[in-house]
Write a protein that holds these residues in place. Sequence first.
Motif, PDB file in Angstrom:
ATOM      1  N   ALA A 132      18.642  19.736   6.169  1.00 57.37           N
ATOM      2  CA  ALA A 132      19.131  19.138   7.404  1.00 57.37           C
ATOM      3  C   ALA A 132      18.036  19.067   8.454  1.00 57.37           C
ATOM      4  CB  ALA A 132      20.324  19.938   7.930  1.00 57.37           C
ATOM      5  N   GLN A 133      17.239  20.107   8.535  1.00 56.08           N
ATOM      6  CA  GLN A 133      16.103  20.100   9.455  1.00 56.08           C
ATOM      7  C   GLN A 133      15.129  18.976   9.087  1.00 56.08           C
ATOM      8  OE1 GLN A 133      12.884  22.924   9.038  1.00 56.08           O
ATOM      9  NE2 GLN A 133      13.174  23.598  11.155  1.00 56.08           N
ATOM     10  N   GLY A 134      14.870  18.830   7.771  1.00 58.61           N
ATOM     11  CA  GLY A 134      13.995  17.755   7.321  1.00 58.61           C
ATOM     12  C   GLY A 134      14.548  16.387   7.644  1.00 58.61           C
ATOM     13  N   MET A 135      15.868  16.230   7.532  1.00 57.25           N
ATOM     14  CA  MET A 135      16.503  14.956   7.889  1.00 57.25           C
ATOM     15  C   MET A 135      16.246  14.620   9.357  1.00 57.25           C
ATOM     16  SD  MET A 135      17.969  13.921   5.136  1.00 57.25           S
ATOM     17  CE  MET A 135      18.499  14.611   3.557  1.00 57.25           C
ATOM     18  N   VAL A 192      31.369   8.426  10.417  1.00 59.66           N
ATOM     19  CA  VAL A 192      30.892   9.311   9.355  1.00 59.66           C
ATOM     20  C   VAL A 192      32.058  10.184   8.888  1.00 59.66           C
ATOM     21  CG1 VAL A 192      29.248  11.115   8.709  1.00 59.66           C
ATOM     22  CG2 VAL A 192      28.588   9.375  10.394  1.00 59.66           C
ATOM     23  N   ILE A 193      32.351  10.129   7.608  1.00 60.04           N
ATOM     24  CA  ILE A 193      33.306  11.044   6.981  1.00 60.04           C
ATOM     25  C   ILE A 193      32.524  11.861   5.967  1.00 60.04           C
ATOM     26  CG2 ILE A 193      35.400  11.269   5.596  1.00 60.04           C
ATOM     27  CD1 ILE A 193      36.360   8.612   6.702  1.00 60.04           C
ATOM     28  N   SER A 194      32.428  13.168   6.217  1.00 63.02           N
ATOM     29  CA  SER A 194      31.553  14.008   5.396  1.00 63.02           C
ATOM     30  C   SER A 194      32.372  14.971   4.550  1.00 63.02           C
ATOM     31  CB  SER A 194      30.559  14.764   6.285  1.00 63.02           C
ATOM     32  OG  SER A 194      31.251  15.599   7.198  1.00 63.02           O
ATOM     33  N   PRO A 195      31.796  15.478   3.459  1.00 62.88           N
ATOM     34  CA  PRO A 195      32.521  16.351   2.525  1.00 62.88           C
ATOM     35  C   PRO A 195      32.348  17.823   2.852  1.00 62.88           C
ATOM     36  CG  PRO A 195      30.434  15.769   1.566  1.00 62.88           C
ATOM     37  CD  PRO A 195      30.456  15.130   2.942  1.00 62.88           C
ATOM     38  N   TRP A 196      33.021  18.665   2.068  1.00 57.94           N
ATOM     39  CA  TRP A 196      33.014  20.104   2.335  1.00 57.94           C
ATOM     40  C   TRP A 196      31.937  20.864   1.575  1.00 57.94           C
ATOM     41  CZ3 TRP A 196      33.493  22.279  -2.367  1.00 57.94           C
ATOM     42  CH2 TRP A 196      34.247  21.607  -3.347  1.00 57.94           C
ATOM     43  N   ASN A 197      31.289  20.257   0.583  1.00 54.04           N
ATOM     44  CA  ASN A 197      30.411  21.059  -0.267  1.00 54.04           C
ATOM     45  C   ASN A 197      29.053  21.342   0.369  1.00 54.04           C
ATOM     46  OD1 ASN A 197      29.828  18.295  -0.591  1.00 54.04           O
ATOM     47  ND2 ASN A 197      29.042  18.597  -2.650  1.00 54.04           N
ATOM     48  N   PHE A 198      28.425  20.326   0.987  1.00 51.30           N
ATOM     49  CA  PHE A 198      27.202  20.502   1.776  1.00 51.30           C
ATOM     50  C   PHE A 198      27.487  19.941   3.164  1.00 51.30           C
ATOM     51  CE2 PHE A 198      25.213  21.647  -2.073  1.00 51.30           C
ATOM     52  CZ  PHE A 198      23.913  22.074  -1.840  1.00 51.30           C
ATOM     53  N   PRO A 199      28.383  20.560   3.916  1.00 47.83           N
ATOM     54  CA  PRO A 199      28.906  19.922   5.125  1.00 47.83           C
ATOM     55  C   PRO A 199      27.859  19.672   6.197  1.00 47.83           C
ATOM     56  CG  PRO A 199      29.587  22.225   5.006  1.00 47.83           C
ATOM     57  CD  PRO A 199      28.978  21.897   3.682  1.00 47.83           C
ATOM     58  N   PHE A 200      26.961  20.618   6.401  1.00 46.37           N
ATOM     59  CA  PHE A 200      25.977  20.485   7.474  1.00 46.37           C
ATOM     60  C   PHE A 200      24.950  19.411   7.147  1.00 46.37           C
ATOM     61  CE2 PHE A 200      22.275  22.303   9.923  1.00 46.37           C
ATOM     62  CZ  PHE A 200      22.790  22.027  11.170  1.00 46.37           C
ATOM     63  N   ASN A 201      24.376  19.495   5.956  1.00 45.76           N
ATOM     64  CA  ASN A 201      23.356  18.538   5.561  1.00 45.76           C
ATOM     65  C   ASN A 201      23.917  17.123   5.418  1.00 45.76           C
ATOM     66  OD1 ASN A 201      20.982  17.362   4.409  1.00 45.76           O
ATOM     67  ND2 ASN A 201      21.857  17.715   2.390  1.00 45.76           N
ATOM     68  N   LEU A 202      25.078  16.989   4.752  1.00 42.63           N
ATOM     69  CA  LEU A 202      25.583  15.653   4.457  1.00 42.63           C
ATOM     70  C   LEU A 202      26.186  14.974   5.684  1.00 42.63           C
ATOM     71  CD1 LEU A 202      27.020  16.153   0.862  1.00 42.63           C
ATOM     72  CD2 LEU A 202      24.756  15.376   1.593  1.00 42.63           C
ATOM     73  N   SER A 203      26.497  15.739   6.719  1.00 44.85           N
ATOM     74  CA  SER A 203      26.813  15.128   8.015  1.00 44.85           C
ATOM     75  C   SER A 203      25.535  14.736   8.738  1.00 44.85           C
ATOM     76  CB  SER A 203      27.621  16.084   8.889  1.00 44.85           C
ATOM     77  OG  SER A 203      28.907  16.305   8.378  1.00 44.85           O
ATOM     78  N   MET A 204      24.572  15.664   8.753  1.00 46.74           N
ATOM     79  CA  MET A 204      23.353  15.432   9.518  1.00 46.74           C
ATOM     80  C   MET A 204      22.541  14.263   8.964  1.00 46.74           C
ATOM     81  SD  MET A 204      21.860  16.600  12.236  1.00 46.74           S
ATOM     82  CE  MET A 204      22.080  18.352  12.534  1.00 46.74           C
ATOM     83  N   PRO A 234      34.541  15.597  10.041  1.00 46.81           N
ATOM     84  CA  PRO A 234      34.168  16.476   8.936  1.00 46.81           C
ATOM     85  C   PRO A 234      35.371  16.768   8.048  1.00 46.81           C
ATOM     86  CG  PRO A 234      34.500  17.767  10.920  1.00 46.81           C
ATOM     87  CD  PRO A 234      34.687  16.320  11.311  1.00 46.81           C
ATOM     88  N   ALA A 235      35.105  17.288   6.859  1.00 49.48           N
ATOM     89  CA  ALA A 235      36.180  17.709   5.961  1.00 49.48           C
ATOM     90  C   ALA A 235      37.002  18.806   6.624  1.00 49.48           C
ATOM     91  CB  ALA A 235      35.598  18.209   4.640  1.00 49.48           C
ATOM     92  N   SER A 236      38.306  18.819   6.344  1.00 49.43           N
ATOM     93  CA  SER A 236      39.181  19.795   6.992  1.00 49.43           C
ATOM     94  C   SER A 236      38.908  21.217   6.514  1.00 49.43           C
ATOM     95  CB  SER A 236      40.649  19.431   6.752  1.00 49.43           C
ATOM     96  OG  SER A 236      40.936  19.318   5.372  1.00 49.43           O
ATOM     97  N   SER A 237      38.253  21.387   5.355  1.00 49.50           N
ATOM     98  CA  SER A 237      37.892  22.731   4.890  1.00 49.50           C
ATOM     99  C   SER A 237      36.676  23.289   5.613  1.00 49.50           C
ATOM    100  CB  SER A 237      37.611  22.714   3.383  1.00 49.50           C
ATOM    101  OG  SER A 237      38.747  22.335   2.655  1.00 49.50           O
ATOM    102  N   THR A 238      35.813  22.400   6.118  1.00 50.59           N
ATOM    103  CA  THR A 238      34.559  22.838   6.753  1.00 50.59           C
ATOM    104  C   THR A 238      34.338  22.095   8.076  1.00 50.59           C
ATOM    105  OG1 THR A 238      33.402  21.219   5.367  1.00 50.59           O
ATOM    106  CG2 THR A 238      33.410  23.512   4.607  1.00 50.59           C
ATOM    107  N   PRO A 239      35.271  22.204   9.006  1.00 51.38           N
ATOM    108  CA  PRO A 239      35.152  21.421  10.246  1.00 51.38           C
ATOM    109  C   PRO A 239      34.079  21.933  11.193  1.00 51.38           C
ATOM    110  CG  PRO A 239      37.045  22.890  10.359  1.00 51.38           C
ATOM    111  CD  PRO A 239      36.514  22.990   8.964  1.00 51.38           C
ATOM    112  N   ILE A 240      33.673  23.189  11.040  1.00 49.22           N
ATOM    113  CA  ILE A 240      32.666  23.731  11.956  1.00 49.22           C
ATOM    114  C   ILE A 240      31.279  23.264  11.538  1.00 49.22           C
ATOM    115  CG2 ILE A 240      31.644  25.814  12.924  1.00 49.22           C
ATOM    116  CD1 ILE A 240      34.344  27.225  12.407  1.00 49.22           C
ATOM    117  N   THR A 241      30.839  23.677  10.346  1.00 50.52           N
ATOM    118  CA  THR A 241      29.489  23.314   9.911  1.00 50.52           C
ATOM    119  C   THR A 241      29.359  21.822   9.640  1.00 50.52           C
ATOM    120  OG1 THR A 241      30.124  23.984   7.663  1.00 50.52           O
ATOM    121  CG2 THR A 241      28.903  25.576   8.988  1.00 50.52           C
ATOM    122  N   GLY A 242      30.458  21.162   9.328  1.00 49.05           N
ATOM    123  CA  GLY A 242      30.404  19.729   9.070  1.00 49.05           C
ATOM    124  C   GLY A 242      30.519  18.868  10.303  1.00 49.05           C
TER     125      GLY A 242
END
Length: 490
Positions: A114-117, A154-166, A183-191
Motif C-alpha cells: 500500500a505504501q508503494g502504491m 471503489v468497492i473493495s474486498p476483505w482479504n487484502f482490505p488496506f492494499n486493495l482499497s489504496m 469497504p467490505a462489511s467484514s473489514t470496514p476499518i482497514t478497508g
Amino acid sequence: MTDRSFTTDGDWDALYVDGDWVEASSDETIAVENPATREQIAEVPAATEADVDRAYEAAAEAQASWSDRSADERAAVIEDAIGLLDDHRDDILELLAVESGSANAKAFAEWQTAQGMCHHATGLAGKMDTETSDSMIPGKENEVQRVPEGVVGVISPWNFPFNLSMRAVAPALATGNAVVLKPASSTPITGGLLIARLFEEAGLPEGVLNVVTGHGSDVGDRMASHPELDVMAFTGSTEVGKQVAASAAENLALPAMELGGNNPFVVTEDADVDAAVDSAVFGSFLHQGQICISINRHLVHESLYDEYVEKLAERAEGLPIGDPRERENVVGPVIDEGQRDQILEYVERTVEQGATLEAGGDHEDLYVEPTVLSDATNDMAAACNEHFGPVAPVIPFSDEDEAVELGNDTEHGLAAAIHTGDLDRGHDLAESIEAGMVHINDQPVNEEPAIPFGGMKQSGMGRYDGDEILNELTQTKWISTQTEKRDYPF
C-alpha cells in the motif's frame, strides 16, 4: 467522533462524508469481530442508499476544484499520507491482524505494498500532461490533454482490505478524481475508515474522499449504478463483478474489474523440487489461501509427483497455527464461518471424488488446517472451483502439452507460476498459459506498484497498477486550434 487515533481503540462509529465524520441515516450498525478470538473490536454504521447519495453528491461537488489543483499539490497530499503510513505502521499492522486475521508476514506485505502504491501514485500526478501533435490540415495545431474521469467508486474486498482499497484510491486522487469508497462489511476499518483518517490528517480537501460502510446487499447496487459515477473500481468474485459491471455500464461508467482466479502452479520434470515446494508453501498458505492470486492447483510432472506431495504435506503439517498477533504463527483464522464451511465442503467433496487427504482437512473454530490433497484431477471440487482457502490439490501431468491444457482448463485467467530448470522452457510455457500474470521460478502471489496487474478471460477487465491505471482513471481530450484560415471544398 472525537478520537482520531489509528488504533483498535479508536472511534470508528461514523461515516466519512464531505470532510466530516457523520452519522448514518439509519440506526443499524455492523459489528466488527476479530476472527481469531471472536471478540467484537468495533461497531460501524450500516449505511443506506441515502448515505451513498450524500457521498456521491459530495464527491461530484468537490471534484472540479481538486482537479484544478496542480500536480505537485495533489502529490503533496499523498506524500503526507505516506508519512502517516510510516508513523502509524505498527498500529496498522495491529488493525490488519485483529480485523482480517492477518499474520505478521501478510500484514507487513500489505502495508508495504500500500505504501508503494502511494509512492507510485505521486508520480502519476505528473503524468496528467498535454501532448501536441502535427495535423494533416494546414494551419491547425492539435493538443491532447489527459483529464480525470470524474468520480470513482471503489468497492473493495476483505482479504487484502488496506492494499486493495489504496491501489484504487491513491491513483484516483493523484489524477484529480474524487472517490466514494465502500469497504467490505467484514473489514470496514482497514478497508475504508482508516484510509479516510489517513487522508483527512494529510490535508485532503473536503468531499474529495468519502467512505461509507455498509452491507453490499443494501448499498452495493446504488454504489455501482449512481448517476454521478464515472468509474467503478471493483475487486471480488467473478459472479458479483459481472453484476457490478453491468450496473455501472447502464450509466456508461467504466468498469475496472479485478475478479476471481483459479491459478495453476506448474512444476516441470527438471525443476528443483525443494525450491518448488518452498514457493508452493508460500503461494498456497499465505493468509490462509484467501488471496485471488494464490495457488489453486498444483500441476506436477509425474516423475516428481510423489516426492513433491510428500514434501509439501510435511511442510503443511509443520506450519504454526494460531492468533496472528503472535509473531511465530504463520496461519491465522479464515474470515468467517461461511468461508470456513465452503473450504471444508470443497475438501470433503474432493475426497469423495477420489482424492487422498495427505495433510490437514480439519479445523478448530475458524482455524482451517493447511490441507494437501493428492490423486487430484482438474474436475474435482477443490480444483475446478476457486477454493479461497489453505488447500493444495496436487494434479500429475505427463508432458508440457498436458500441463498447458490442464492449466488453461478454467474460465479464469488471473495468475500462474512455473518452476523449471530451463528458463527458455519456462518462458515458452508462460506464453502458452492464458493468464494476465505468469511468474517463472516463483509463485503467483506478487504485486508491484509499477507493473500492470489484472487478468484474462473471466478474471476481469482493465488493469490496476503501473501506468496502465491511467487508462482506467483518466480520459483524453482533443483540443485543436486553426491558426490560419482554412480552405473548405464547398
